[in-house]
Design a protein around this motif. Structure first.
Motif, PDB file in Angstrom:
ATOM      1  N   THR A   1       0.869  -1.170   0.000  1.00 29.26           N
ATOM      2  CA  THR A   1       0.000   0.000   0.000  1.00 29.26           C
ATOM      3  C   THR A   1       0.909   1.225   0.000  1.00 29.26           C
ATOM      4  OG1 THR A   1      -0.103   0.059   2.426  1.00 29.26           O
ATOM      5  CG2 THR A   1      -1.844  -1.174   1.268  1.00 29.26           C
ATOM      6  N   VAL A   2       0.424   2.327  -0.541  1.00 31.44           N
ATOM      7  CA  VAL A   2       1.234   3.534  -0.644  1.00 31.44           C
ATOM      8  C   VAL A   2       1.782   3.944   0.715  1.00 31.44           C
ATOM      9  CG1 VAL A   2       1.153   6.002  -1.188  1.00 31.44           C
ATOM     10  CG2 VAL A   2       0.062   4.345  -2.712  1.00 31.44           C
ATOM     11  N   GLN A   3       0.962   3.861   1.747  1.00 35.38           N
ATOM     12  CA  GLN A   3       1.383   4.314   3.071  1.00 35.38           C
ATOM     13  C   GLN A   3       2.473   3.434   3.690  1.00 35.38           C
ATOM     14  OE1 GLN A   3      -2.282   4.251   5.220  1.00 35.38           O
ATOM     15  NE2 GLN A   3      -2.539   2.030   5.090  1.00 35.38           N
ATOM     16  N   ASP A   4       2.677   2.230   3.150  1.00 35.34           N
ATOM     17  CA  ASP A   4       3.694   1.330   3.692  1.00 35.34           C
ATOM     18  C   ASP A   4       5.047   1.475   3.007  1.00 35.34           C
ATOM     19  OD1 ASP A   4       1.921   0.281   5.518  1.00 35.34           O
ATOM     20  OD2 ASP A   4       1.274  -1.347   4.187  1.00 35.34           O
ATOM     21  N   VAL A   5       5.118   2.273   1.960  1.00 37.48           N
ATOM     22  CA  VAL A   5       6.375   2.465   1.241  1.00 37.48           C
ATOM     23  C   VAL A   5       7.181   3.572   1.914  1.00 37.48           C
ATOM     24  CG1 VAL A   5       7.406   3.131  -0.964  1.00 37.48           C
ATOM     25  CG2 VAL A   5       5.362   1.693  -0.932  1.00 37.48           C
ATOM     26  N   PRO A   6       8.450   3.336   2.258  1.00 41.43           N
ATOM     27  CA  PRO A   6       9.261   4.367   2.917  1.00 41.43           C
ATOM     28  C   PRO A   6       9.235   5.689   2.153  1.00 41.43           C
ATOM     29  CG  PRO A   6      10.422   2.270   2.935  1.00 41.43           C
ATOM     30  CD  PRO A   6       9.203   2.077   2.079  1.00 41.43           C
ATOM     31  N   VAL A   7       9.019   6.775   2.866  1.00 38.85           N
ATOM     32  CA  VAL A   7       8.823   8.081   2.249  1.00 38.85           C
ATOM     33  C   VAL A   7      10.107   8.651   1.666  1.00 38.85           C
ATOM     34  CG1 VAL A   7       8.162  10.484   2.698  1.00 38.85           C
ATOM     35  CG2 VAL A   7       6.851   8.605   3.720  1.00 38.85           C
ATOM     36  N   ARG A   8      11.215   8.511   2.381  1.00 40.61           N
ATOM     37  CA  ARG A   8      12.438   9.235   2.004  1.00 40.61           C
ATOM     38  C   ARG A   8      13.022   8.813   0.656  1.00 40.61           C
ATOM     39  NH1 ARG A   8      16.337   8.325   6.810  1.00 40.61           N
ATOM     40  NH2 ARG A   8      15.309   6.281   6.678  1.00 40.61           N
ATOM     41  N   THR A   9      12.721   7.599   0.217  1.00 42.34           N
ATOM     42  CA  THR A   9      13.333   7.115  -1.035  1.00 42.34           C
ATOM     43  C   THR A   9      12.287   6.829  -2.116  1.00 42.34           C
ATOM     44  OG1 THR A   9      13.335   4.862  -0.118  1.00 42.34           O
ATOM     45  CG2 THR A   9      15.357   6.150   0.118  1.00 42.34           C
ATOM     46  N   ARG A  10      11.097   7.373  -1.971  1.00 42.43           N
ATOM     47  CA  ARG A  10      10.032   7.089  -2.943  1.00 42.43           C
ATOM     48  C   ARG A  10      10.372   7.554  -4.354  1.00 42.43           C
ATOM     49  NH1 ARG A  10       4.207   8.252   0.085  1.00 42.43           N
ATOM     50  NH2 ARG A  10       4.330   6.484   1.541  1.00 42.43           N
ATOM     51  N   ARG A  11      11.148   8.613  -4.481  1.00 41.28           N
ATOM     52  CA  ARG A  11      11.461   9.130  -5.813  1.00 41.28           C
ATOM     53  C   ARG A  11      12.286   8.139  -6.637  1.00 41.28           C
ATOM     54  NH1 ARG A  11      10.008  14.212  -6.826  1.00 41.28           N
ATOM     55  NH2 ARG A  11       9.456  15.557  -5.078  1.00 41.28           N
ATOM     56  N   ALA A  12      12.905   7.175  -5.970  1.00 43.42           N
ATOM     57  CA  ALA A  12      13.719   6.182  -6.680  1.00 43.42           C
ATOM     58  C   ALA A  12      12.918   4.943  -7.068  1.00 43.42           C
ATOM     59  CB  ALA A  12      14.913   5.769  -5.813  1.00 43.42           C
ATOM     60  N   LEU A  13      11.629   4.919  -6.719  1.00 40.55           N
ATOM     61  CA  LEU A  13      10.789   3.761  -7.011  1.00 40.55           C
ATOM     62  C   LEU A  13      10.017   3.933  -8.318  1.00 40.55           C
ATOM     63  CD1 LEU A  13       9.270   2.953  -3.519  1.00 40.55           C
ATOM     64  CD2 LEU A  13      10.504   1.326  -4.936  1.00 40.55           C
ATOM     65  N   TYR A  14       9.728   2.806  -8.949  1.00 47.01           N
ATOM     66  CA  TYR A  14       8.809   2.755 -10.074  1.00 47.01           C
ATOM     67  C   TYR A  14       7.507   2.118  -9.601  1.00 47.01           C
ATOM     68  CZ  TYR A  14      12.733   3.618 -13.245  1.00 47.01           C
ATOM     69  OH  TYR A  14      13.812   4.160 -13.893  1.00 47.01           O
ATOM     70  N   VAL A  15       6.401   2.659 -10.014  1.00 47.15           N
ATOM     71  CA  VAL A  15       5.108   2.036  -9.776  1.00 47.15           C
ATOM     72  C   VAL A  15       4.779   1.218 -11.014  1.00 47.15           C
ATOM     73  CG1 VAL A  15       2.661   2.387  -9.323  1.00 47.15           C
ATOM     74  CG2 VAL A  15       4.344   3.910  -8.284  1.00 47.15           C
ATOM     75  N   ALA A  16       4.801  -0.108 -10.873  1.00 46.15           N
ATOM     76  CA  ALA A  16       4.541  -0.988 -12.018  1.00 46.15           C
ATOM     77  C   ALA A  16       3.071  -0.981 -12.376  1.00 46.15           C
ATOM     78  CB  ALA A  16       5.022  -2.404 -11.710  1.00 46.15           C
ATOM     79  N   THR A  17       2.200  -1.151 -11.384  1.00 48.33           N
ATOM     80  CA  THR A  17       0.753  -1.097 -11.595  1.00 48.33           C
ATOM     81  C   THR A  17       0.103  -0.565 -10.339  1.00 48.33           C
ATOM     82  OG1 THR A  17       0.374  -3.346 -10.768  1.00 48.33           O
ATOM     83  CG2 THR A  17       0.757  -3.104 -13.137  1.00 48.33           C
ATOM     84  N   THR A  18      -1.125  -0.093 -10.482  1.00 51.11           N
ATOM     85  CA  THR A  18      -1.921   0.311  -9.327  1.00 51.11           C
ATOM     86  C   THR A  18      -3.240  -0.426  -9.373  1.00 51.11           C
ATOM     87  OG1 THR A  18      -2.890   2.165 -10.542  1.00 51.11           O
ATOM     88  CG2 THR A  18      -0.909   2.616  -9.253  1.00 51.11           C
ATOM     89  N   THR A  19      -3.815  -0.640  -8.211  1.00 52.75           N
ATOM     90  CA  THR A  19      -5.104  -1.321  -8.124  1.00 52.75           C
ATOM     91  C   THR A  19      -5.995  -0.587  -7.143  1.00 52.75           C
ATOM     92  OG1 THR A  19      -4.280  -2.768  -6.368  1.00 52.75           O
ATOM     93  CG2 THR A  19      -4.074  -3.580  -8.625  1.00 52.75           C
ATOM     94  N   ALA A  20      -7.214  -1.032  -7.042  1.00 55.14           N
ATOM     95  CA  ALA A  20      -8.200  -0.523  -6.086  1.00 55.14           C
ATOM     96  C   ALA A  20      -8.733   0.847  -6.490  1.00 55.14           C
ATOM     97  CB  ALA A  20      -7.659  -0.499  -4.671  1.00 55.14           C
ATOM     98  N   LYS A  21      -7.897   1.907  -6.391  1.00 55.24           N
ATOM     99  CA  LYS A  21      -8.372   3.246  -6.709  1.00 55.24           C
ATOM    100  C   LYS A  21      -7.588   3.799  -7.895  1.00 55.24           C
ATOM    101  CE  LYS A  21      -9.809   4.418  -2.011  1.00 55.24           C
ATOM    102  NZ  LYS A  21      -9.691   5.412  -0.922  1.00 55.24           N
ATOM    103  N   GLN A  22      -8.251   4.597  -8.735  1.00 58.74           N
ATOM    104  CA  GLN A  22      -7.584   5.202  -9.870  1.00 58.74           C
ATOM    105  C   GLN A  22      -6.833   6.443  -9.412  1.00 58.74           C
ATOM    106  OE1 GLN A  22      -7.364   4.107 -13.014  1.00 58.74           O
ATOM    107  NE2 GLN A  22      -8.373   2.256 -12.267  1.00 58.74           N
ATOM    108  N   PRO A  23      -5.568   6.581  -9.780  1.00 61.68           N
ATOM    109  CA  PRO A  23      -4.809   7.774  -9.401  1.00 61.68           C
ATOM    110  C   PRO A  23      -5.305   8.992 -10.187  1.00 61.68           C
ATOM    111  CG  PRO A  23      -3.532   6.425 -10.914  1.00 61.68           C
ATOM    112  CD  PRO A  23      -4.793   5.647 -10.577  1.00 61.68           C
ATOM    113  N   HIS A  24      -4.997  10.182  -9.666  1.00 62.09           N
ATOM    114  CA  HIS A  24      -5.393  11.426 -10.325  1.00 62.09           C
ATOM    115  C   HIS A  24      -4.265  11.995 -11.164  1.00 62.09           C
ATOM    116  CE1 HIS A  24      -9.066  11.355  -8.020  1.00 62.09           C
ATOM    117  NE2 HIS A  24      -8.376  11.257  -6.899  1.00 62.09           N
TER     118      HIS A  24
END
Length: 258
Positions: free
Chosen positions: A218-241
């Protein structure tokens, strides 16, 4: 400025992310993480505070989980005989991605079963060469630095994770292998493999570490300080804006497949 890949996602939304070393610990369930055949003599116990332990039928292997506030740990130890001092030990911070733990324990079970049905004892006398554990890192673009202090260090392409191998055993009491994810000065997690640990287990760990199979968080479980280095492969449940970053097509990774 580049948009943050999680900028417009709901905190409770489920995502699949890469690289694995920055994904966060995930859902912690010792029984699932270990995946031992408990109906075949493996013992499992867990206390009300979450502390858990599992033992092999021969009592030579033990793995534990201690959820201490701020600094819990997972530990694997092997013994030449039951109730003696450990011959080798692996320690993971409780914040280590649980999928990495699962893959190491799956390899541990494989070694145990191989030893049980042969005249080998690879749990205590593994002859796997160290390059089996670190060569796959180089194929994924990790950097490599060798020092005269007897260590060589492999760093992730973005510099937010690494593996250190001590190739010179003389005069050292530290771990033979160390890995971490996150900022070098304050990593999200760390894993230590003592001298004597089967290199096969280290190789299982590094193969899982560089796997291109994204991890569910879940988004809230991903460490905040290094999020810019992550890729989001897919999303589920809610559509992003917005349009989160999408991971590039995964490349093949050498190593055992489960």
């Amino acid at each position: 400025m580049t948009n943050h890949p999680f900028e417009n996602l709901d905190p409770t939304q489920t995502v699949q992310v890469l690289p694995r070393h920055l994904a966060g610990p995930g859902t912690i369930d010792p029984r699932t993480a270990w995946a031992f055949p408990y109906d075949e003599g493996w013992q499992f116990a867990q206390t009300d505070d979450g502390t858990a332990a599992a033992f092999s039928p021969c009592l030579r292997l033990q793995t534990t989980y201690e959820p201490k506030p701020g600094k819990g740990a997972w530990t694997i130890s092997a013994h030449r005989a039951p109730f003696t001092a450990p011959t080798w030990r692996i320690t993971f911070d409780a914040t280590t991605p649980v999928e990495l733990l699962h893959d190491v324990h799956a390899e541990l079970l494989d070694l145990y079963l191989e030893d049980r049905h042969s005249d080998q004892d690879r749990l205590l006398q593994d002859e796997t060469a160290p390059h089996e554990a670190y060569a796959p890192l180089l194929t994924r673009g990790w950097s490599h630095e060798v020092k005269t202090d007897g260590t060589q260090t492999f760093l992730t392409p973005e510099g937010l994770g690494g593996v250190r191998h001590r190739y010179d055993f003389s005069g050292s009491s530290g771990p033979a292998w160390r890995s971490w994810g996150g900022l070098p000065s304050e990593p999200h997690w760390r894993a230590d493999f003592s001298f004597g640990t089967p290199t096969t287990l280290v190789a299982a760990f590094t193969a899982s570490l560089i796997s291109t199979g994204p991890l569910h968080r879940t988004v809230q479980d991903v460490p905040v300080r290094t999020r810019r280095a992550l890729y989001v492969a897919t999303t589920t449940a809610k559509q992003p804006h917005g349009n989160p970053l999408v991971a590039p097509p995964p490349a093949p990774v050498s190593g055992r497949t489960r």
